[in-house]
Design an enzyme around this catalytic site. Structure first.
Site, mmCIF file in Angstrom:
data_model
loop_
_atom_site.group_PDB
_atom_site.id
_atom_site.type_symbol
_atom_site.label_atom_id
_atom_site.label_comp_id
_atom_site.label_asym_id
_atom_site.label_seq_id
_atom_site.Cartn_x
_atom_site.Cartn_y
_atom_site.Cartn_z
ATOM 1 N N HIS A 138 -10.170 18.533 -35.412
ATOM 2 C CA HIS A 138 -10.300 18.450 -36.863
ATOM 3 C C HIS A 138 -11.358 19.410 -37.404
ATOM 4 C CE1 HIS A 138 -14.100 16.161 -36.459
ATOM 5 N NE2 HIS A 138 -13.512 15.589 -35.426
ATOM 6 N N ASP A 139 -11.058 19.980 -38.550
ATOM 7 C CA ASP A 139 -11.987 20.809 -39.326
ATOM 8 C C ASP A 139 -12.350 22.130 -38.654
ATOM 9 O OD1 ASP A 139 -12.578 18.827 -41.564
ATOM 10 O OD2 ASP A 139 -13.202 17.655 -39.819
ATOM 11 N N GLY A 167 -14.477 19.224 -32.858
ATOM 12 C CA GLY A 167 -14.408 19.323 -34.304
ATOM 13 C C GLY A 167 -15.381 20.329 -34.885
#
Length: 266
Positions: free
Chosen positions: A124-125, A142
């Site tokens: 994520h991200d 992340g």
């Protein structure tokens, strides 16, 4: 050339999905709500595209890749988040890319022309630039940033909030917990800057003169004695030395202002 799409009868597309032209959706693929697939993109078979995922043109997804899945973060509680991918990416078998989280800007971003080999993972991200290579089983935690034309070899694993610099080369099985400077080869456990990525620079059209200046900066920063802050200040003062040396120095100054060797940990 026709502008028709080919969708296998066994594929499952949410009614809200939009397809460009000449898209191929193979057997047993699925595309979730509010997602889009650009012109000329191919999903070979058993590909899962999650919700809120925007995919550009002429990408190729191999079997069992999973793109736009829920973030693997205990602090994510179902908020609407996104994945945006550019053009001409190749995503090989069982590679995974997760959407963003509210802790980031809510979006994972993948640029253009990247090769994501089998079983690689983008959490994520994360933000990938263009022409990045993640070899088999390379893992990004992340909030990792990977700049243009960087290469991560097999089973390299990258700590959250780490930045991999432009045209950097990370050796296989390397554990990365600090930012990787541009133009450098980093490998080992603990990881260490080993030398300049000469082969990568040559393949990307760098002249012998430009490479020589990067090598001189490498020797001054990573091999000579003396305080790194003083060495960087001296190189920074000679701003006309080389655009690449300036980029390297600015990168390292940001690292030194961060915490734990990561510029974005402040």
């Amino acid at each position: 050339m026709s502008n028709t799409n080919t969708v296998d009868p066994s594929a499952r597309l949410h009614p809200s999905v939009t397809l460009g032209k000449n898209v191929v959706i193979g057997p047993f693929c699925s595309i979730a709500e509010n997602s889009s697939v650009g012109d000329g993109t191919v999903l070979k078979s058993h590909v899962a595209i999650g919700p809120n995922t925007s995919i550009g043109c002429n990408n190729t997804f191999y079997p069992h890749s999973a793109v736009g899945g829920d973030p693997q973060d205990l602090q994510w509680h179902g908020e609407e988040t996104f994945l945006v991918m550019g053009d001409r990416n190749v995503v090989r078998e069982s590679a995974t890319i997760n959407r963003g989280t509210p802790k980031g800007d809510g979006c994972t971003r993948v640029g253009n022309g990247n090769l994501l080999m089998a079983c690689s993972h983008i959490a994520h991200d994360c933000v990938l630039g263009d022409h990045v290579v993640l070899a088999n089983n390379a893992l990004l935690a992340g909030h990792v940033v990977v700049e243009d034309r960087a290469t991560l070899n097999g089973s390299a694993a990258v700590h959250q909030f780490t930045t991999i610099g432009r045209l950097a080369y990370v050796g296989g099985l390397t554990r990365i917990v600090q930012d990787v400077p541009p133009f450098m080869i980093v490998e080992g456990h603990p990881s260490k800057v080993r030398k300049v990525n000469v082969v990568g620079l040559q393949r990307n059209g760098f002249s012998a003169e430009r490479i020589a200046k990067i090598k001189a900066a490498y020797r001054a920063i990573f091999r000579a004695s003396g305080l790194r802050s003083e060495i960087l200040a001296e190189l920074e003062a000679d701003a006309n030395e080389s655009p690449e040396v300036n980029e390297l120095v600015e990168f390292l100054l940001r690292v030194d202002r961060g915490r734990h060797g990561r510029s974005r940990n402040v």
